[in-house]
Design a protein around this motif. Structure first.
Motif, short mmCIF file in Angstrom:
data_model
loop_
_atom_site.label_atom_id
_atom_site.label_comp_id
_atom_site.label_asym_id
_atom_site.label_seq_id
_atom_site.Cartn_x
_atom_site.Cartn_y
_atom_site.Cartn_z
N ALA A 119 20.86 11.68 24.78
CA ALA A 119 22.05 10.83 24.81
C ALA A 119 23.27 11.64 25.24
O ALA A 119 24.24 11.09 25.77
CB ALA A 119 22.29 10.20 23.44
N GLY A 121 26.61 13.06 25.60
CA GLY A 121 27.92 12.64 25.07
C GLY A 121 28.00 11.16 24.79
O GLY A 121 29.04 10.67 24.32
N ARG A 122 26.91 10.43 25.07
CA ARG A 122 26.91 8.98 24.81
C ARG A 122 26.54 8.73 23.36
O ARG A 122 26.05 9.61 22.65
CB ARG A 122 25.92 8.27 25.75
CG ARG A 122 26.19 8.56 27.21
CD ARG A 122 25.31 7.72 28.12
NE ARG A 122 23.89 7.87 27.86
CZ ARG A 122 23.15 8.88 28.26
NH1 ARG A 122 23.70 9.89 28.94
NH2 ARG A 122 21.86 8.94 28.00
N PHE A 123 26.72 7.49 22.91
CA PHE A 123 26.39 7.13 21.54
C PHE A 123 24.93 6.70 21.44
O PHE A 123 24.37 6.12 22.37
CB PHE A 123 27.29 6.01 21.03
CG PHE A 123 28.71 6.42 20.84
CD1 PHE A 123 29.10 7.17 19.75
CD2 PHE A 123 29.68 6.08 21.79
CE1 PHE A 123 30.42 7.58 19.58
CE2 PHE A 123 31.00 6.47 21.64
CZ PHE A 123 31.36 7.22 20.53
N CYS A 124 24.34 6.99 20.29
CA CYS A 124 22.94 6.67 20.04
C CYS A 124 22.83 6.21 18.59
O CYS A 124 23.36 6.87 17.68
CB CYS A 124 22.09 7.91 20.29
SG CYS A 124 20.35 7.75 19.86
N GLN A 139 25.44 6.20 13.82
CA GLN A 139 25.86 6.32 15.21
C GLN A 139 26.09 7.80 15.49
O GLN A 139 27.00 8.41 14.93
CB GLN A 139 27.14 5.53 15.45
CG GLN A 139 26.98 4.01 15.38
CD GLN A 139 26.26 3.45 16.60
OE1 GLN A 139 26.21 4.10 17.64
NE2 GLN A 139 25.71 2.25 16.47
N GLN A 141 26.43 11.19 18.25
CA GLN A 141 26.87 11.62 19.58
C GLN A 141 26.44 13.08 19.70
O GLN A 141 27.19 14.01 19.36
CB GLN A 141 28.39 11.47 19.70
CG GLN A 141 28.90 11.46 21.12
CD GLN A 141 30.39 11.12 21.18
OE1 GLN A 141 31.08 11.14 20.16
NE2 GLN A 141 30.87 10.80 22.37
N MET A 196 19.53 3.30 22.42
CA MET A 196 20.40 4.06 23.32
C MET A 196 20.40 3.41 24.70
O MET A 196 19.35 3.03 25.22
CB MET A 196 19.89 5.51 23.42
CG MET A 196 20.72 6.43 24.27
SD MET A 196 20.06 8.12 24.23
CE MET A 196 18.42 7.86 24.92
N ASP A 197 21.58 3.26 25.26
CA ASP A 197 21.73 2.67 26.60
C ASP A 197 21.06 1.30 26.71
O ASP A 197 20.46 0.97 27.74
CB ASP A 197 21.15 3.61 27.67
CG ASP A 197 21.89 4.93 27.76
OD1 ASP A 197 23.09 4.96 27.40
OD2 ASP A 197 21.28 5.93 28.18
#
Length: 205
Positions: A119, A121-124, A139, A141, A196-197
């Motif tokens: 993930a 730097g994105r949130f997962c 949540q 990061q 994620m995503d």
């Protein structure tokens, strides 16, 4: 790896000087110079330091189950057992079962670690069961955690402590809790869902 990074040269010299001074008061060393006594003690202390480092390096290559088996074998080789030994063997055998179970699941742990770490730097969103039996969705990061750990700038003792925690608790993964804005751990063994995503990955307990 340099000697300075591996051994405490200051401590080696200090210990050798202390031991040499102690020898001055013993009749068996009468007539020997301080330089001679220091040289002998330095050789002994240095050899002991190298033995400790070699032992530590060997232990680091052993899995948790191997270390536990070695402890059990050492205990079982004793001629006489105390009450504490009987209690300890039970704890060690339980620890061995847990370690073997975790090691059997290591491929599963690795897959979950990789997915969460991907993930960046994105949130997962990670859903797992805590030690108290309650379910929690966190949540995380992953990339943010790197800015809050010392990494290569950590002390040698800090690095060893981190390695020890990782070896003893392979099912725990350090992450950055985006909501709490603090480092936390997720239990890889009890993860039931990773989102994620827009893609959801579900796992059976």
């Amino acid at each position: 790896m340099t000697a300075a990074a591996t051994y405490s040269l200051t401590k080696i010299m200090t210990d050798a000087h202390t031991a040499a001074k102690a020898c001055l008061g013993h009749a068996v060393y009468k007539g020997r110079s301080y330089a001679s006594l220091f040289a002998g003690q330095l050789s002994r202390v240095w050899a002991e330091a190298k033995r400790r480092v070699a032992t530590a390096k060997f232990d680091a290559t052993m899995s948790q189950s191997d270390r536990t088996r070695a402890a059990i074998a050492s205990l079982e080789s004793k001629d006489r057992w105390t009450q504490a030994d009987y209690a300890r063997i039970g704890v060690l055998r339980a620890a061995l079962r847990a370690a073997e179970e975790h090691e059997a699941l290591s491929p599963d742990y690795a897959a979950k670690r990789y997915l969460i770490a991907s993930a960046g730097g994105r949130f997962c969103a990670v859903t797992f069961t805590k030690v108290d039996g309650t379910e929690r969705t966190m949540q995380v990061q992953p990339a943010t955690l790197q800015h809050h750990v010392k990494g290569d700038s950590a002390t040698e003792a800090g690095k060893r402590a981190t390695a020890t925690r990782k070896a003893r608790h392979p099912h725990l993964m350090p992450v950055w809790d985006a909501k709490a804005q603090a480092p936390r751990s997720v239990n890889l063994a009890t993860i039931s869902r990773i989102a994620m995503d827009g893609v959801v990955h579900e796992y059976r307990a």
